[in-house]
Enzyme design. Structure first.
Site, PDB file in Angstrom:
ATOM      1  N   ASP A 143       4.529  60.806  32.631  1.00  0.00           N
ATOM      2  CA  ASP A 143       4.895  59.975  31.486  1.00  0.00           C
ATOM      3  C   ASP A 143       4.458  58.520  31.667  1.00  0.00           C
ATOM      4  OD1 ASP A 143       5.950  62.095  30.156  1.00  0.00           O
ATOM      5  OD2 ASP A 143       8.055  61.537  30.421  1.00  0.00           O
ATOM      6  N   LYS A 197      13.139  73.866  33.881  1.00  0.00           N
ATOM      7  CA  LYS A 197      14.594  73.757  34.045  1.00  0.00           C
ATOM      8  C   LYS A 197      14.995  72.311  33.782  1.00  0.00           C
ATOM      9  CE  LYS A 197      18.437  74.432  37.284  1.00  0.00           C
ATOM     10  NZ  LYS A 197      18.929  73.048  37.367  1.00  0.00           N
ATOM     11  N   SER A 199      13.275  71.841  38.194  1.00  0.00           N
ATOM     12  CA  SER A 199      14.367  70.881  38.272  1.00  0.00           C
ATOM     13  C   SER A 199      13.900  69.508  38.793  1.00  0.00           C
ATOM     14  CB  SER A 199      15.487  71.469  39.145  1.00  0.00           C
ATOM     15  OG  SER A 199      16.644  70.690  39.085  1.00  0.00           O
TER      16      SER A 199
END
Length: 553
Positions: free
Chosen positions: A304, A318, A293
């Site tokens: 990223d 998740k 999460s």
């Protein structure tokens, strides 16, 4: 087209729009009718059960079970929270409760103190790990389970509570005053070497980002110019805290995560809003299969933006967002309202719950359907199965004897006995088991039961079961039994063969007696293959840069 022809189309378009609106209105009304009908059926069913069922029923319990069973059909994160569980839910989301500040649990018979948290009433009063709880106020708790004892210890802030415990052979009484307990999101931070800092982030409750910020500032003041952020075993929590933590390392105005759901109100783009603490410090983030999460938002966003190298194992996967909705009678529902998407555009949700409901089994996103996305530097990353580390470090493996000694509480009990015999152990970084201590531990074990089955024994046992089903078993029976006898483990020899790993877990348990949670974490960093890999990368900037650079295809 002439003006007259255009005019002819106006009634047609108006009619189509009217029909579309009526269709939408009808579909909505049909859904509302279906909901109302089924609620009425459910209410009638409960009333009739209460009237006619042969035994008395508890409506609260029965309906609660029904609601939870219904929600379990959706996903594991959508759940009903009745009023009586609201304190437990508040603890999960805020990390706060009223109590003495200690983890309690069972180690054999009864409940005991497993970890007094630093700076809170239990530790300040002198309660120790392994203190067996005998009485809370006037209630004898020897026959009560851990949750019942925990409830007795909790209570409003600034209220007194008396605790009687058994420590070794002594019965001791303590008078404490309950306080608001705010569990730390950063239970430990420190230096791995003169230049490398380490921050352990265990949760994402309120103030998680402030704690990471303070730790980072403190480490920089101590001369740290490279950092390890440890998100292993972190189950996640508040999304807003994840955004703030990413903001410590990337510039203002950058997208961190998007949430997209069925209704417009849950669709949101979260961006960094502050000047970062350090946007250049070399950074390694540690993850594993229990990082979930909010942990995945932090790790994924930093990956990223090519801001950090991720080390460890693939994360949980998740990618669902939950919102808490108040219901009647002070109850609540935590419901999945959206999926989140990190800056590259990927959603890392690993299980397709909609398909799972249709097929009746749990379905992960197949590799063939995983889509490729690009990081800021052009590196390829995939969606649909958690966050994959840039540098994979396999999970450590422990021998069955080590598992047996830990699960049987033998390591726990011996560490307690060691603590009773030794008032201090000196600095953690200098502590090792004293000369001859391991031999003493082995002798101590000789009077205790700690049997186990090795992996090889299990394989031979399975083979024997299959062999017994064959018509020629009698012909090979002697060989099978000879093999079974040959692989039979020798506990004494295993204590020698696996001495190093047993010493490691024993050392960490002993350190916890003197330095509590913080000390146990610090002790665990020694001979940690994931931490060692992080340190190796941080001392080789060219290797770090190579990992963060897209490779030509």
């Amino acid at each position: 087209m002439s003006k007259i022809k255009k005019t002819k189309w106006v009634p047609v378009l108006a009619g189509l729009l009217f029909l579309t609106g009526m269709l939408a209105f009808t579909v909505k009304n049909d859904r509302l009718f279906a909901i109302a009908k089924n609620i009425d059926i459910f209410a009638t069913l409960v009333r009739e059960l209460d009237s006619y069922y042969v035994d008395e029923i508890d409506p609260d319990e029965l309906v609660g079970v029904g609601i939870q069973a219904m929600l379990e059909e959706l996903d594991p994160y959508t759940e009903y929270i009745p009023e009586e569980n609201s304190d437990e839910f508040r603890l999960m989301t805020t990390g706060e409760y009223g109590g003495i500040g200690a983890l309690i649990g069972s180690r054999g018979n009864g409940s005991m103190i497993l970890m007094p948290y630093t700076g809170f009433p239990a530790q300040n009063a002198g309660l120790k790990i392994a203190d067996k709880i005998l009485m809370v106020d006037t209630t004898v708790v020897a026959d009560k389970n851990t949750s019942q004892v925990s409830e007795l210890l909790k209570g409003p802030e600034n209220t007194p509570v008396k605790v009687q415990v058994l420590r070794d052979q002594d019965t001791l009484a303590f008078e404490l005053v309950r306080k608001k307990i705010s569990l730390k999101n950063v239970p430990y931070y420190g230096k791995l070497d003169e230049r490398t800092g380490y921050i352990k982030l265990s949760d994402f409750t309120t103030n998680a980002s402030s704690e990471v910020r303070n730790a980072l500032v403190s480490l920089k003041e101590q001369g740290v110019d490279r950092l390890v952020l440890d998100l292993r075993d972190n189950p996640g929590g508040l999304l807003s805290e994840a955004v703030e933590i990413v903001n410590l390392f990337i510039p203002k105005g950058k997208e961190v995560v998007k949430t997209i759901g069925k209704i417009e109100s849950v669709n949101h783009t979260y961006k960094t809003t502050k000047t970062p603490i350090d946007k250049n410090i070399p950074l390694v983030v540690l993850i594993n299969e229990r990082s979930a999460s909010a942990s995945e938002i932090v790790a994924g966003a930093l990956q990223d933006y090519d801001r950090a190298v991720l080390v460890g194992r693939k994360s949980f996967g998740k990618g669902l967002v939950q919102t808490t909705i108040p219901l009647t009678y002070n109850s609540q529902m935590k419901v999945t309202t959206a999926k989140y998407y990190i800056p590259s555009g990927r959603c890392i949700q690993a299980i397709d719950y909609a398909l799972s409901r249709e097929e009746g089994e749990i379905y992960s996103v197949p590799d063939s359907l995983r889509k490729a996305f690009k990081t800021q530097n052009g590196r390829t990353v995939l969606d649909g199965a958690g966050i994959e580390p840039d540098e994979l470090v396999p999970a450590p493996t422990y021998a069955p004897i080590t598992y047996s000694l830990v699960a049987g509480n033998h390591v726990f009990d011996y560490a307690t006995q060691f603590f009773y015999r030794n008032p201090e152990i000196g600095p953690i970084e200098n502590f090792n088991l004293p000369e001859g201590e391991y031999d003493q531990f082995v002798n101590w074990l000789s009077e205790r039961d700690y049997d186990y089955t090795t992996y090889l024994e299990k394989s031979v046992e399975d083979m024997k079961k299959l062999a017994e089903q064959t018509p020629y078993y009698e012909e090979i029976k002697a060989q099978v039994e000879a093999l079974e006898e040959r692989v039979m483990h020798n506990k004494e020899q295993d204590l020698i063969n696996f001495k190093e790993e047993i010493q490691k877990v024993l050392r960490e348990e002993i350190v916890s007696r003197y330095y509590f949670q913080e000390g146990m974490i610090q002790a665990g960093l020694q001979k940690d293959s994931v931490v060692d890999k992080a340190k190796e990368l941080l001392t080789a900037p060219k290797n770090m840069q190579s990992i963060l650079t897209a490779k030509s295809e």
